[in-house]
Design a protein around this motif. Sequence first.
Motif, PDB file in Angstrom:
ATOM      1  N   VAL A  86       0.859  -1.187   0.000  1.00 33.55           N
ATOM      2  CA  VAL A  86       0.000   0.000   0.000  1.00 33.55           C
ATOM      3  C   VAL A  86       0.896   1.238   0.000  1.00 33.55           C
ATOM      4  O   VAL A  86       1.854   1.325   0.762  1.00 33.55           O
ATOM      5  CB  VAL A  86      -0.934   0.007   1.229  1.00 33.55           C
ATOM      6  CG1 VAL A  86      -1.752   1.292   1.274  1.00 33.55           C
ATOM      7  CG2 VAL A  86      -1.850  -1.212   1.221  1.00 33.55           C
ATOM      8  N   ALA A  87       0.585   2.217  -0.836  1.00 33.75           N
ATOM      9  CA  ALA A  87       1.448   3.389  -0.990  1.00 33.75           C
ATOM     10  C   ALA A  87       1.302   4.386   0.150  1.00 33.75           C
ATOM     11  O   ALA A  87       2.291   4.941   0.644  1.00 33.75           O
ATOM     12  CB  ALA A  87       1.170   4.083  -2.326  1.00 33.75           C
ATOM     13  N   ARG A  88       0.041   4.640   0.586  1.00 34.50           N
ATOM     14  CA  ARG A  88      -0.209   5.649   1.615  1.00 34.50           C
ATOM     15  C   ARG A  88      -1.188   5.105   2.655  1.00 34.50           C
ATOM     16  O   ARG A  88      -2.241   4.558   2.302  1.00 34.50           O
ATOM     17  CB  ARG A  88      -0.779   6.938   1.019  1.00 34.50           C
ATOM     18  CG  ARG A  88       0.145   7.643   0.049  1.00 34.50           C
ATOM     19  CD  ARG A  88      -0.418   9.008  -0.335  1.00 34.50           C
ATOM     20  NE  ARG A  88      -0.383   9.942   0.803  1.00 34.50           N
ATOM     21  CZ  ARG A  88      -0.978  11.136   0.786  1.00 34.50           C
ATOM     22  NH1 ARG A  88      -1.677  11.524  -0.275  1.00 34.50           N
ATOM     23  NH2 ARG A  88      -0.888  11.938   1.838  1.00 34.50           N
TER      24      ARG A  88
ATOM     25  N   GLU B  25       4.253   5.659   2.808  1.00 30.04           N
ATOM     26  CA  GLU B  25       4.028   7.004   3.328  1.00 30.04           C
ATOM     27  C   GLU B  25       2.908   6.946   4.361  1.00 30.04           C
ATOM     28  O   GLU B  25       1.942   6.193   4.201  1.00 30.04           O
ATOM     29  CB  GLU B  25       3.621   7.953   2.199  1.00 30.04           C
ATOM     30  CG  GLU B  25       4.618   8.039   1.054  1.00 30.04           C
ATOM     31  CD  GLU B  25       5.831   8.882   1.418  1.00 30.04           C
ATOM     32  OE1 GLU B  25       5.667   9.850   2.186  1.00 30.04           O
ATOM     33  OE2 GLU B  25       6.941   8.561   0.934  1.00 30.04           O
ATOM     34  N   VAL B  26       3.032   7.753   5.419  1.00 27.73           N
ATOM     35  CA  VAL B  26       2.073   7.682   6.520  1.00 27.73           C
ATOM     36  C   VAL B  26       1.602   9.087   6.903  1.00 27.73           C
ATOM     37  O   VAL B  26       2.397  10.032   6.941  1.00 27.73           O
ATOM     38  CB  VAL B  26       2.700   7.010   7.765  1.00 27.73           C
ATOM     39  CG1 VAL B  26       1.664   6.915   8.898  1.00 27.73           C
ATOM     40  CG2 VAL B  26       3.244   5.634   7.436  1.00 27.73           C
ATOM     41  N   HIS B  27       0.315   9.184   7.181  1.00 29.10           N
ATOM     42  CA  HIS B  27      -0.249  10.401   7.775  1.00 29.10           C
ATOM     43  C   HIS B  27      -0.747  10.020   9.164  1.00 29.10           C
ATOM     44  O   HIS B  27      -1.666   9.204   9.304  1.00 29.10           O
ATOM     45  CB  HIS B  27      -1.393  10.965   6.936  1.00 29.10           C
ATOM     46  CG  HIS B  27      -1.958  12.244   7.483  1.00 29.10           C
ATOM     47  ND1 HIS B  27      -1.194  13.360   7.699  1.00 29.10           N
ATOM     48  CD2 HIS B  27      -3.235  12.566   7.877  1.00 29.10           C
ATOM     49  CE1 HIS B  27      -1.950  14.333   8.179  1.00 29.10           C
ATOM     50  NE2 HIS B  27      -3.192  13.873   8.303  1.00 29.10           N
ATOM     51  N   ALA B  28      -0.133  10.589  10.217  1.00 25.93           N
ATOM     52  CA  ALA B  28      -0.459  10.249  11.604  1.00 25.93           C
ATOM     53  C   ALA B  28      -1.341  11.330  12.207  1.00 25.93           C
ATOM     54  O   ALA B  28      -0.997  12.510  12.164  1.00 25.93           O
ATOM     55  CB  ALA B  28       0.812  10.088  12.419  1.00 25.93           C
TER      56      ALA B  28
ATOM     57  N   TYR C 158      -5.887   7.572   0.691  1.00 25.70           N
ATOM     58  CA  TYR C 158      -5.234   6.481   1.407  1.00 25.70           C
ATOM     59  C   TYR C 158      -5.698   5.109   0.925  1.00 25.70           C
ATOM     60  O   TYR C 158      -6.887   4.866   0.746  1.00 25.70           O
ATOM     61  CB  TYR C 158      -5.469   6.628   2.911  1.00 25.70           C
ATOM     62  CG  TYR C 158      -5.035   7.981   3.411  1.00 25.70           C
ATOM     63  CD1 TYR C 158      -3.684   8.315   3.477  1.00 25.70           C
ATOM     64  CD2 TYR C 158      -5.972   8.958   3.747  1.00 25.70           C
ATOM     65  CE1 TYR C 158      -3.280   9.575   3.898  1.00 25.70           C
ATOM     66  CE2 TYR C 158      -5.577  10.212   4.173  1.00 25.70           C
ATOM     67  CZ  TYR C 158      -4.226  10.515   4.232  1.00 25.70           C
ATOM     68  OH  TYR C 158      -3.835  11.770   4.635  1.00 25.70           O
ATOM     69  N   GLY C 159      -4.722   4.237   0.758  1.00 31.74           N
ATOM     70  CA  GLY C 159      -5.031   2.860   0.395  1.00 31.74           C
ATOM     71  C   GLY C 159      -5.412   2.024   1.590  1.00 31.74           C
ATOM     72  O   GLY C 159      -5.975   0.929   1.445  1.00 31.74           O
ATOM     73  N   ALA C 160      -5.098   2.511   2.780  1.00 32.87           N
ATOM     74  CA  ALA C 160      -5.452   1.797   4.008  1.00 32.87           C
ATOM     75  C   ALA C 160      -5.518   2.784   5.165  1.00 32.87           C
ATOM     76  O   ALA C 160      -4.856   3.822   5.158  1.00 32.87           O
ATOM     77  CB  ALA C 160      -4.438   0.700   4.316  1.00 32.87           C
TER      78      ALA C 160
ATOM     79  N   LEU D 203     -14.589   5.060   0.783  1.00 33.92           N
ATOM     80  CA  LEU D 203     -14.219   3.946  -0.096  1.00 33.92           C
ATOM     81  C   LEU D 203     -12.790   3.466   0.140  1.00 33.92           C
ATOM     82  O   LEU D 203     -12.171   2.914  -0.765  1.00 33.92           O
ATOM     83  CB  LEU D 203     -14.385   4.383  -1.561  1.00 33.92           C
ATOM     84  CG  LEU D 203     -15.816   4.684  -2.020  1.00 33.92           C
ATOM     85  CD1 LEU D 203     -15.818   5.249  -3.435  1.00 33.92           C
ATOM     86  CD2 LEU D 203     -16.689   3.432  -1.935  1.00 33.92           C
ATOM     87  N   VAL D 204     -12.253   3.671   1.324  1.00 33.21           N
ATOM     88  CA  VAL D 204     -10.911   3.161   1.615  1.00 33.21           C
ATOM     89  C   VAL D 204     -10.930   1.641   1.461  1.00 33.21           C
ATOM     90  O   VAL D 204     -11.760   0.963   2.071  1.00 33.21           O
ATOM     91  CB  VAL D 204     -10.468   3.550   3.036  1.00 33.21           C
ATOM     92  CG1 VAL D 204      -9.111   2.949   3.357  1.00 33.21           C
ATOM     93  CG2 VAL D 204     -10.429   5.067   3.190  1.00 33.21           C
ATOM     94  N   PRO D 205     -10.019   1.075   0.665  1.00 37.15           N
ATOM     95  CA  PRO D 205     -10.090  -0.369   0.393  1.00 37.15           C
ATOM     96  C   PRO D 205      -9.825  -1.253   1.613  1.00 37.15           C
ATOM     97  O   PRO D 205     -10.374  -2.354   1.702  1.00 37.15           O
ATOM     98  CB  PRO D 205      -8.985  -0.581  -0.657  1.00 37.15           C
ATOM     99  CG  PRO D 205      -8.715   0.778  -1.232  1.00 37.15           C
ATOM    100  CD  PRO D 205      -8.971   1.743  -0.132  1.00 37.15           C
TER     101      PRO D 205
END
Length: 420
Positions: free
Chosen positions: A265-267, A287-290, A334-336, A357-359
């Motif tokens: 997963v990219a992001r 890549e992460v957004h916290a 975000y992919g996750a 719609l986050v997978p």
Amino acid sequence: MHQRLTVEKLGHRGEGIARGSAGVVYVPYALSGETIVAEVDGERGRLGEIVVPSPDRIAPFCPHYTVCGGCAVQALAPGPYAEWKRGIVVAALRGARLEAEVEPLQDAHGVGRRRATFHARNRGRGVAVGFMQARAHEIIDLDECPILAPEMGHALEVAHAIAHTLRGLEKPLDINITATLSGLDVDLRGAGKIEDGLKKKVVALAETHDLARIANHGDMIALRRLPVVKMGLATVAIPPGGFLQATLSAEECLAAPVLAATKGVARVADLFSGVGTFALRLAAQCEVHAVEFDAAALNALSAAHRATVGLRGITTERRNLFERPLLADELKPYGAVVFDPPRAGAEAQAKALAAGLVPLVLAVSCNPVTFARDAKILVDGGYKLERVVPVDQFKYSPHVEIVATFRRPAVKKKKARLLG
């Protein structure tokens, strides 16, 4: 009134459940299938005599068991114990009308607990320091605790020394002690303002016991070394009183399914990120957004990220996710999503995820009831609950952690028909 009872099952709080002359009776420390004599007062029972013991009963390892309230179930053999604790998660899901296969319980006690909160209360001419008595407000005075990690070996000695030093305040104290790579980190609660003369005694105590730090409700008293812990590749300087998983083994057990599911997963958005339990590990592969409301925790995460070579980008956002969850449009990049809320769960955030719609969603929880509620919201919103892993961090207690995987089925696009 004493009654002879047959215990029907072990409840989710670790109490034997029986039927007395006036209805259901809950008897701590009794096991399923046992015949007992208990002193009954309403629906509460106090175990007196075990007439016919359970074949699953074993000798408890702690001399304070049945008096100290720290452990609810030590006398149950390992196999039945694991099934009982897994059953707490199964029952919570069933209560939410969810069908899911719950995996076997993962033992995450490891070498023991690396953090604990000891209570201190003045008692006559002395001070009692330890844990609360089971279902009472009395302190069980302890000088050792066998469920603590080796690096917490002198934590009770430190707690006693602090309680005696501050005895003159005549206030009930909570003494939070965490074992770090730099030594013991102490944060006091309940002391109120500590005058300079007394602070000097506390500083001297830190020197005597070689403590890394002592703080009073987050305010520094003595800093000899920054308390640090490892999280993946990163080294994190935790803020005073900062939250950590109680055992290192549990932190790793909770992180492993998250890392495995998000590989490729990219992001990823890490919600309720704390000091970076998941974000700092995830950044080794994406890549992460916290997102976190505690500013000190976010600052610690950011500092650890900047100081670590080999990690991908981490952005941070201070936000109260209970009041302002990330909405569907904000979740699109975000992919996750990983979310690890407090015991209250993440109802508002679960509703926002269900509308998006986050997978892939990874839910981490320390409360099976609020987890089941949030899981139901996600499933009703179209997610499939694929995996449920119960993790036994607080061994011998009724508490159980959960890591669950939710996946939104891909929407197949219909091919447009060519009009002739």
